[in-house]
Design a protein around this motif. Structure first.
Motif, PDB file in Angstrom:
ATOM      1  N   TYR A 188      -9.607  -2.115 -29.600  1.00 14.45           N
ATOM      2  CA  TYR A 188     -10.266  -1.946 -30.316  1.00 14.45           C
ATOM      3  C   TYR A 188      -9.383  -1.583 -31.289  1.00 14.45           C
ATOM      4  CZ  TYR A 188     -14.281  -4.732 -29.177  1.00 14.45           C
ATOM      5  OH  TYR A 188     -15.342  -5.697 -29.488  1.00 14.45           O
ATOM      6  N   VAL A 189      -8.676  -0.328 -30.662  1.00  5.78           N
ATOM      7  CA  VAL A 189      -7.720  -0.161 -31.830  1.00  5.78           C
ATOM      8  C   VAL A 189      -6.330  -0.533 -31.928  1.00  5.78           C
ATOM      9  CG1 VAL A 189      -5.802   2.483 -31.580  1.00  5.78           C
ATOM     10  CG2 VAL A 189      -8.134   2.637 -31.430  1.00  5.78           C
ATOM     11  N   GLY A 190      -5.840  -1.204 -31.136  1.00  6.38           N
ATOM     12  CA  GLY A 190      -4.953  -2.297 -31.418  1.00  6.38           C
ATOM     13  C   GLY A 190      -5.850  -3.465 -31.880  1.00  6.38           C
ATOM     14  N   ARG A 191      -6.631  -3.490 -32.071  1.00  6.99           N
ATOM     15  CA  ARG A 191      -6.943  -4.528 -32.810  1.00  6.99           C
ATOM     16  C   ARG A 191      -6.738  -4.363 -34.066  1.00  6.99           C
ATOM     17  NH1 ARG A 191      -6.687  -9.824 -30.847  1.00  6.99           N
ATOM     18  NH2 ARG A 191      -7.843  -9.546 -32.656  1.00  6.99           N
ATOM     19  N   GLY A 192      -6.717  -3.173 -34.669  1.00  3.28           N
ATOM     20  CA  GLY A 192      -6.612  -2.548 -35.851  1.00  3.28           C
ATOM     21  C   GLY A 192      -8.416  -1.652 -36.830  1.00  3.28           C
ATOM     22  N   LEU A 193      -9.337  -1.709 -35.646  1.00  2.00           N
ATOM     23  CA  LEU A 193     -10.367  -0.653 -36.050  1.00  2.00           C
ATOM     24  C   LEU A 193     -10.282   0.998 -36.000  1.00  2.00           C
ATOM     25  CD1 LEU A 193     -11.376  -3.468 -35.143  1.00  2.00           C
ATOM     26  CD2 LEU A 193     -13.479  -2.833 -34.394  1.00  2.00           C
TER      27      LEU A 193
ATOM     28  N   ARG B  20     -25.653 -13.647 -26.429  1.00  5.00           N
ATOM     29  CA  ARG B  20     -26.098 -14.156 -26.811  1.00  5.00           C
ATOM     30  C   ARG B  20     -25.776 -13.071 -28.738  1.00  5.00           C
ATOM     31  NH1 ARG B  20     -31.245 -16.810 -25.494  1.00  5.00           N
ATOM     32  NH2 ARG B  20     -30.523 -18.341 -27.538  1.00  5.00           N
ATOM     33  N   VAL B  21     -24.968 -12.499 -29.122  1.00  2.32           N
ATOM     34  CA  VAL B  21     -24.465 -11.751 -30.313  1.00  2.32           C
ATOM     35  C   VAL B  21     -22.920 -12.144 -30.195  1.00  2.32           C
ATOM     36  CG1 VAL B  21     -23.835  -9.245 -29.054  1.00  2.32           C
ATOM     37  CG2 VAL B  21     -24.216  -9.633 -31.626  1.00  2.32           C
ATOM     38  N   VAL B  22     -22.715 -12.667 -31.851  1.00  2.00           N
ATOM     39  CA  VAL B  22     -21.938 -12.446 -31.905  1.00  2.00           C
ATOM     40  C   VAL B  22     -20.735 -11.987 -33.389  1.00  2.00           C
ATOM     41  CG1 VAL B  22     -19.962 -14.455 -33.313  1.00  2.00           C
ATOM     42  CG2 VAL B  22     -21.833 -14.989 -31.734  1.00  2.00           C
ATOM     43  N   LEU B  23     -19.430 -11.010 -32.848  1.00  2.98           N
ATOM     44  CA  LEU B  23     -19.661 -10.086 -33.946  1.00  2.98           C
ATOM     45  C   LEU B  23     -17.730 -10.768 -35.045  1.00  2.98           C
ATOM     46  CD1 LEU B  23     -20.277  -8.462 -31.555  1.00  2.98           C
ATOM     47  CD2 LEU B  23     -18.846  -6.911 -31.878  1.00  2.98           C
ATOM     48  N   GLY B  24     -18.571 -11.072 -36.099  1.00  2.00           N
ATOM     49  CA  GLY B  24     -17.888 -11.451 -37.517  1.00  2.00           C
ATOM     50  C   GLY B  24     -17.107 -10.529 -37.890  1.00  2.00           C
ATOM     51  N   GLY B  25     -15.745 -10.919 -37.782  1.00  2.00           N
ATOM     52  CA  GLY B  25     -14.573  -9.860 -38.017  1.00  2.00           C
ATOM     53  C   GLY B  25     -13.915 -10.547 -39.183  1.00  2.00           C
TER      54      GLY B  25
ATOM     55  N   ALA C 267     -10.379 -14.665 -34.415  1.00  2.00           N
ATOM     56  CA  ALA C 267     -11.480 -14.703 -32.794  1.00  2.00           C
ATOM     57  C   ALA C 267     -10.591 -14.245 -31.923  1.00  2.00           C
ATOM     58  CB  ALA C 267     -11.310 -16.234 -32.756  1.00  2.00           C
ATOM     59  N   PHE C 268     -11.426 -13.049 -31.043  1.00  2.00           N
ATOM     60  CA  PHE C 268     -11.038 -13.330 -29.141  1.00  2.00           C
ATOM     61  C   PHE C 268     -11.807 -12.375 -29.298  1.00  2.00           C
ATOM     62  CE2 PHE C 268     -10.735  -9.643 -32.803  1.00  2.00           C
ATOM     63  CZ  PHE C 268     -11.381  -8.272 -31.873  1.00  2.00           C
ATOM     64  N   THR C 269     -12.126 -12.219 -27.973  1.00  2.00           N
ATOM     65  CA  THR C 269     -13.064 -12.072 -27.344  1.00  2.00           C
ATOM     66  C   THR C 269     -12.674 -10.122 -25.668  1.00  2.00           C
ATOM     67  OG1 THR C 269     -13.472 -14.172 -26.192  1.00  2.00           O
ATOM     68  CG2 THR C 269     -14.719 -12.177 -24.522  1.00  2.00           C
ATOM     69  N   ASP C 270     -13.510  -9.564 -26.342  1.00  7.28           N
ATOM     70  CA  ASP C 270     -13.272  -8.049 -25.825  1.00  7.28           C
ATOM     71  C   ASP C 270     -12.635  -8.510 -23.975  1.00  7.28           C
ATOM     72  OD1 ASP C 270     -15.236  -7.855 -25.159  1.00  7.28           O
ATOM     73  OD2 ASP C 270     -15.508  -5.854 -26.278  1.00  7.28           O
ATOM     74  N   LEU C 271     -13.061  -6.318 -23.689  1.00  3.35           N
ATOM     75  CA  LEU C 271     -12.620  -6.475 -22.357  1.00  3.35           C
ATOM     76  C   LEU C 271     -13.825  -7.120 -21.499  1.00  3.35           C
ATOM     77  CD1 LEU C 271     -10.880  -3.595 -22.222  1.00  3.35           C
ATOM     78  CD2 LEU C 271      -9.912  -5.791 -22.097  1.00  3.35           C
ATOM     79  N   ASP C 272     -15.342  -6.946 -22.201  1.00  4.80           N
ATOM     80  CA  ASP C 272     -16.256  -6.903 -21.745  1.00  4.80           C
ATOM     81  C   ASP C 272     -17.412  -8.613 -21.953  1.00  4.80           C
ATOM     82  OD1 ASP C 272     -17.468  -4.171 -20.095  1.00  4.80           O
ATOM     83  OD2 ASP C 272     -16.018  -3.615 -22.080  1.00  4.80           O
ATOM     84  N   GLY C 273     -16.397  -8.942 -22.944  1.00  6.61           N
ATOM     85  CA  GLY C 273     -17.244 -10.789 -23.122  1.00  6.61           C
ATOM     86  C   GLY C 273     -18.318 -10.602 -24.761  1.00  6.61           C
TER      87      GLY C 273
END
Length: 219
Positions: free
Chosen positions: A139-144, A190-195, A199-205
């Protein structure tokens, strides 16, 4: 060529969407519970069994306020997974909404210093991951931006300006234990994060989708 960091410089959490079988019923529940401003809802028949790997955690001012939120949730149809009680860290309880999402309501205060309120101090989407350090770096690599981190046990990211929800990471097994549920689970989170980026999927799906900032409230 743009790097991952270049692409993700502006990434931030904009919204949290729960996928539910019956959005109207879920909307009524969350309005009665008092947390409808924290989430969005979307119709979905995605298959899911057992623990979905996350919880929505509310921090409130005191034990009486915790009790009020738990009572409102139960009256609206929630199931108590862990009755509200004192702990080493304060006071809290865990409920499961009719749509299956798990909510934890807690306070660091062990005694009330004022009357119960319906105010929420903080909302955190706490996701259970296999490797906190690896997912934190992803997530740090994604800019968080990391706001707090405790080695390989827990990490919390700074909140975005346009979303009332923070994102945090916890070991999946430890999270399930804290919530009082078996760790096993299959299928969709069954949860979607709006960024604010791609679009991407993290290491745990856990899936992210690009969304714009929320529209300003109308008078």
């Amino acid at each position: 060529m743009a790097t991952t960091t270049d692409t993700a410089v502006t990434t931030s959490l904009v919204s949290v969407t729960l996928e539910v079988a019956d959005p109207e019923a879920a909307r009524r529940f969350y309005r009665a519970f008092g947390v409808d401003a924290c989430i969005a809802l979307r119709a979905s028949e995605a298959h899911s069994t057992g623990f979905r790997g996350f919880t929505m955690a509310l921090t409130v001012s005191g034990p009486a306020t915790v009790d009020g939120f738990v009572e409102a949730a139960v009256q609206a149809g929630a199931t108590v997974l862990k009755p509200a009680a004192k702990s080493l860290w304060g006071y809290g309880g865990v409920v499961q909404a009719p749509d299956g999402a798990i909510w934890k309501i807690a306070t660091s205060a062990k005694k009330d210093t004022g009357p119960a309120t319906r105010e929420i101090d903080e909302v955190v989407l706490l996701i259970g991951v296999e490797d906190v350090k690896a997912t934190r770096e992803f997530y740090v690599g994604r800019g968080l931006t990391v706001a707090r981190s405790f080695g390989g046990k827990y990490a919390e990211f700074a909140a975005g300006r346009s979303c009332p929800v923070k994102l945090a990471l916890y070991k999946r097994r430890a999270l399930a234990k804290d919530l009082g549920v078996p760790v096993d689970g299959t299928g969709s989170h069954r949860v979607v994060l709006g960024g604010s980026a791609d679009a991407f999927t993290d290491l745990d799906g856990f899936a992210w989708e690009p969304v714009g900032p929320p529209a300003p409230a109308q008078d």
